[in-house]
Design a protein around this motif. Structure first.
Motif, PDB file in Angstrom:
ATOM      1  N   PRO A 130       0.797  -1.235   0.000  1.00 39.83           N
ATOM      2  CA  PRO A 130       0.000   0.000   0.000  1.00 39.83           C
ATOM      3  C   PRO A 130       0.830   1.286   0.000  1.00 39.83           C
ATOM      4  O   PRO A 130       0.460   2.260  -0.663  1.00 39.83           O
ATOM      5  CB  PRO A 130      -0.818  -0.113   1.291  1.00 39.83           C
ATOM      6  CG  PRO A 130      -0.917  -1.577   1.549  1.00 39.83           C
ATOM      7  CD  PRO A 130       0.388  -2.145   1.078  1.00 39.83           C
ATOM      8  N   VAL A 131       1.948   1.295   0.725  1.00 41.18           N
ATOM      9  CA  VAL A 131       2.784   2.498   0.760  1.00 41.18           C
ATOM     10  C   VAL A 131       3.443   2.725  -0.589  1.00 41.18           C
ATOM     11  O   VAL A 131       3.492   3.852  -1.101  1.00 41.18           O
ATOM     12  CB  VAL A 131       3.830   2.406   1.892  1.00 41.18           C
ATOM     13  CG1 VAL A 131       4.816   3.576   1.806  1.00 41.18           C
ATOM     14  CG2 VAL A 131       3.145   2.404   3.258  1.00 41.18           C
TER      15      VAL A 131
ATOM     16  N   GLN B 290       2.357   1.645  -3.473  1.00 40.95           N
ATOM     17  CA  GLN B 290       1.305   2.016  -4.422  1.00 40.95           C
ATOM     18  C   GLN B 290       0.937   3.492  -4.278  1.00 40.95           C
ATOM     19  O   GLN B 290       0.660   4.159  -5.277  1.00 40.95           O
ATOM     20  CB  GLN B 290       0.064   1.138  -4.208  1.00 40.95           C
ATOM     21  CG  GLN B 290       0.256  -0.295  -4.658  1.00 40.95           C
ATOM     22  CD  GLN B 290      -0.969  -1.150  -4.379  1.00 40.95           C
ATOM     23  OE1 GLN B 290      -1.625  -1.011  -3.353  1.00 40.95           O
ATOM     24  NE2 GLN B 290      -1.285  -2.045  -5.299  1.00 40.95           N
ATOM     25  N   TRP B 291       0.942   3.990  -3.038  1.00 40.81           N
ATOM     26  CA  TRP B 291       0.621   5.395  -2.821  1.00 40.81           C
ATOM     27  C   TRP B 291       1.737   6.297  -3.346  1.00 40.81           C
ATOM     28  O   TRP B 291       1.481   7.327  -3.951  1.00 40.81           O
ATOM     29  CB  TRP B 291       0.394   5.646  -1.326  1.00 40.81           C
ATOM     30  CG  TRP B 291       0.014   7.059  -1.016  1.00 40.81           C
ATOM     31  CD1 TRP B 291      -1.215   7.644  -1.168  1.00 40.81           C
ATOM     32  CD2 TRP B 291       0.874   8.086  -0.518  1.00 40.81           C
ATOM     33  NE1 TRP B 291      -1.170   8.965  -0.781  1.00 40.81           N
ATOM     34  CE2 TRP B 291       0.092   9.267  -0.371  1.00 40.81           C
ATOM     35  CE3 TRP B 291       2.226   8.123  -0.156  1.00 40.81           C
ATOM     36  CZ2 TRP B 291       0.628  10.455   0.106  1.00 40.81           C
ATOM     37  CZ3 TRP B 291       2.762   9.305   0.310  1.00 40.81           C
ATOM     38  CH2 TRP B 291       1.967  10.462   0.435  1.00 40.81           C
ATOM     39  N   MET B 292       2.988   5.868  -3.133  1.00 38.57           N
ATOM     40  CA  MET B 292       4.114   6.677  -3.600  1.00 38.57           C
ATOM     41  C   MET B 292       4.223   6.670  -5.120  1.00 38.57           C
ATOM     42  O   MET B 292       4.574   7.682  -5.723  1.00 38.57           O
ATOM     43  CB  MET B 292       5.426   6.167  -2.982  1.00 38.57           C
ATOM     44  CG  MET B 292       5.568   6.473  -1.506  1.00 38.57           C
ATOM     45  SD  MET B 292       7.262   6.255  -0.886  1.00 38.57           S
ATOM     46  CE  MET B 292       7.589   4.542  -1.249  1.00 38.57           C
TER      47      MET B 292
ATOM     48  N   PRO C 278       1.728   5.408  -7.959  1.00 38.71           N
ATOM     49  CA  PRO C 278       0.450   4.802  -8.358  1.00 38.71           C
ATOM     50  C   PRO C 278       0.493   4.051  -9.691  1.00 38.71           C
ATOM     51  O   PRO C 278      -0.283   3.110  -9.889  1.00 38.71           O
ATOM     52  CB  PRO C 278      -0.507   6.004  -8.445  1.00 38.71           C
ATOM     53  CG  PRO C 278       0.136   7.079  -7.625  1.00 38.71           C
ATOM     54  CD  PRO C 278       1.601   6.866  -7.774  1.00 38.71           C
TER      55      PRO C 278
ATOM     56  N   ARG D 162       6.096   1.641 -11.164  1.00 42.12           N
ATOM     57  CA  ARG D 162       6.449   1.032  -9.882  1.00 42.12           C
ATOM     58  C   ARG D 162       7.225  -0.266 -10.087  1.00 42.12           C
ATOM     59  O   ARG D 162       8.229  -0.519  -9.406  1.00 42.12           O
ATOM     60  CB  ARG D 162       5.189   0.785  -9.049  1.00 42.12           C
ATOM     61  CG  ARG D 162       5.474   0.341  -7.621  1.00 42.12           C
ATOM     62  CD  ARG D 162       4.215   0.384  -6.766  1.00 42.12           C
ATOM     63  NE  ARG D 162       3.195  -0.570  -7.177  1.00 42.12           N
ATOM     64  CZ  ARG D 162       2.099  -0.279  -7.850  1.00 42.12           C
ATOM     65  NH1 ARG D 162       1.840   0.966  -8.202  1.00 42.12           N
ATOM     66  NH2 ARG D 162       1.216  -1.215  -8.174  1.00 42.12           N
TER      67      ARG D 162
ATOM     68  N   GLU E  47       7.258  11.587  -8.342  1.00 43.95           N
ATOM     69  CA  GLU E  47       6.671  11.101  -7.096  1.00 43.95           C
ATOM     70  C   GLU E  47       7.664  11.145  -5.932  1.00 43.95           C
ATOM     71  O   GLU E  47       7.368  10.650  -4.846  1.00 43.95           O
ATOM     72  CB  GLU E  47       6.181   9.650  -7.268  1.00 43.95           C
ATOM     73  CG  GLU E  47       5.330   9.401  -8.483  1.00 43.95           C
ATOM     74  CD  GLU E  47       3.987  10.131  -8.444  1.00 43.95           C
ATOM     75  OE1 GLU E  47       3.645  10.697  -7.387  1.00 43.95           O
ATOM     76  OE2 GLU E  47       3.299  10.145  -9.474  1.00 43.95           O
TER      77      GLU E  47
ATOM     78  N   ARG F 282       6.509  12.380  -2.437  1.00 44.42           N
ATOM     79  CA  ARG F 282       5.751  11.436  -1.613  1.00 44.42           C
ATOM     80  C   ARG F 282       6.696  10.497  -0.865  1.00 44.42           C
ATOM     81  O   ARG F 282       6.472  10.165   0.302  1.00 44.42           O
ATOM     82  CB  ARG F 282       4.782  10.629  -2.469  1.00 44.42           C
ATOM     83  CG  ARG F 282       3.575  11.428  -2.931  1.00 44.42           C
ATOM     84  CD  ARG F 282       2.519  10.545  -3.568  1.00 44.42           C
ATOM     85  NE  ARG F 282       1.274  11.266  -3.745  1.00 44.42           N
ATOM     86  CZ  ARG F 282       0.112  10.700  -4.055  1.00 44.42           C
ATOM     87  NH1 ARG F 282       0.044   9.388  -4.223  1.00 44.42           N
ATOM     88  NH2 ARG F 282      -0.979  11.425  -4.198  1.00 44.42           N
TER      89      ARG F 282
ATOM     90  N   THR G  92       3.677  -2.228   6.745  1.00 47.36           N
ATOM     91  CA  THR G  92       2.964  -1.368   5.801  1.00 47.36           C
ATOM     92  C   THR G  92       1.678  -2.011   5.303  1.00 47.36           C
ATOM     93  O   THR G  92       0.956  -1.415   4.503  1.00 47.36           O
ATOM     94  CB  THR G  92       3.871  -1.028   4.599  1.00 47.36           C
ATOM     95  OG1 THR G  92       4.381  -2.259   4.045  1.00 47.36           O
ATOM     96  CG2 THR G  92       5.037  -0.152   5.029  1.00 47.36           C
TER      97      THR G  92
ATOM     98  N   GLY H 193      -2.699   9.499   2.706  1.00 49.23           N
ATOM     99  CA  GLY H 193      -1.815   8.346   2.514  1.00 49.23           C
ATOM    100  C   GLY H 193      -2.193   7.165   3.391  1.00 49.23           C
ATOM    101  O   GLY H 193      -3.117   7.249   4.219  1.00 49.23           O
ATOM    102  N   PRO H 194      -1.485   6.060   3.237  1.00 48.53           N
ATOM    103  CA  PRO H 194      -1.792   4.834   3.974  1.00 48.53           C
ATOM    104  C   PRO H 194      -1.316   4.885   5.423  1.00 48.53           C
ATOM    105  O   PRO H 194      -0.639   5.826   5.847  1.00 48.53           O
ATOM    106  CB  PRO H 194      -1.035   3.766   3.185  1.00 48.53           C
ATOM    107  CG  PRO H 194       0.122   4.507   2.592  1.00 48.53           C
ATOM    108  CD  PRO H 194      -0.387   5.879   2.278  1.00 48.53           C
TER     109      PRO H 194
END
Length: 201
Positions: A28-29, A31-33, A35, A40, A104, A107, A165, A190-191
């Protein structure tokens, strides 16, 4: 069949970074940093390679788990008193981070600064990263890595710390004696990360 745990060598950085990149693709972290899935997937192995090469190897606490020679998982630990990166290490890693994360990177810095602000002060072993290749997840590779370093923690009478995470991983770490001590919520929607501490046994 037996899983072997060994210390990582510099020549193995590329292989272990690929495993960690695959392991954290759905994190999740991460993916947030980052997307975008394609970005990624390409960026994560580069980031883990830079972190390992320029920081973790010097701490002599990078471990790999293999079965029949096949690399299944890796763990990046920091020994007591060494969890903070030096200015020299940061400068060495920066070009890779900027290139990999592109727009990114802000982030990434927000997550890093949040974790640093809330990091425990008491000396401890820090499990910064642990991950298994999705193809072998659940086959005991992560358990072998955890047991290897936690046995040393217990022998030294040293506590251990990590941030989970994924909420679904919290029960996994509880099995090894970790306890949840706090939650870190990344600003801006964020997560959440779960801080976990383990006293020596």
């Amino acid at each position: 069949m037996r899983i072997d745990v060994t210390a990582a060598r510099r020549a193995e950085v590329k292989a272990l970074s690929k495993v960690l990149g695959r392991a954290f693709f759905d994190d999740p972290v991460m993916q947030w940093m980052m997307p975008d899935d394609a970005r990624r997937a390409k960026a994560l192995p580069r980031i883990f390679a830079a972190m390992t090469r320029h920081h973790f190897l010097a701490g002599d606490a990078v471990e790999l788990a293999r079965r029949d020679g096949g690399l299944g998982a890796a763990a990046l630990w920091d020994p007591p008193g060494r969890w903070q990166t030096t200015t020299r290490e940061d400068l060495a890693m920066l070009p890779t981070f900027l290139l990999a994360m592109r727009g990114e990177s802000k982030r990434g810095m927000e997550v890093s600064e949040l974790m640093k602000r809330h990091h425990p002060e008491e000396p401890h072993w820090y499990l910064a990263v642990i991950g298994s290749d999705p193809d072998v997840r659940g086959a005991g590779f992560g358990q072998a890595l955890m047991a290897s370093r936690l046995d040393r923690c217990d022998a030294e009478g040293a506590p251990a710390y990590l941030e989970s995470t994924k909420e679904s991983n919290v029960p996994y770490y509880l099995r090894f004696g970790f306890e949840v001590t706090g939650e870190l919520v990344v600003p801006g929607g964020g997560p959440t990360m779960w801080q976990m501490w383990r006293a020596p046994r």
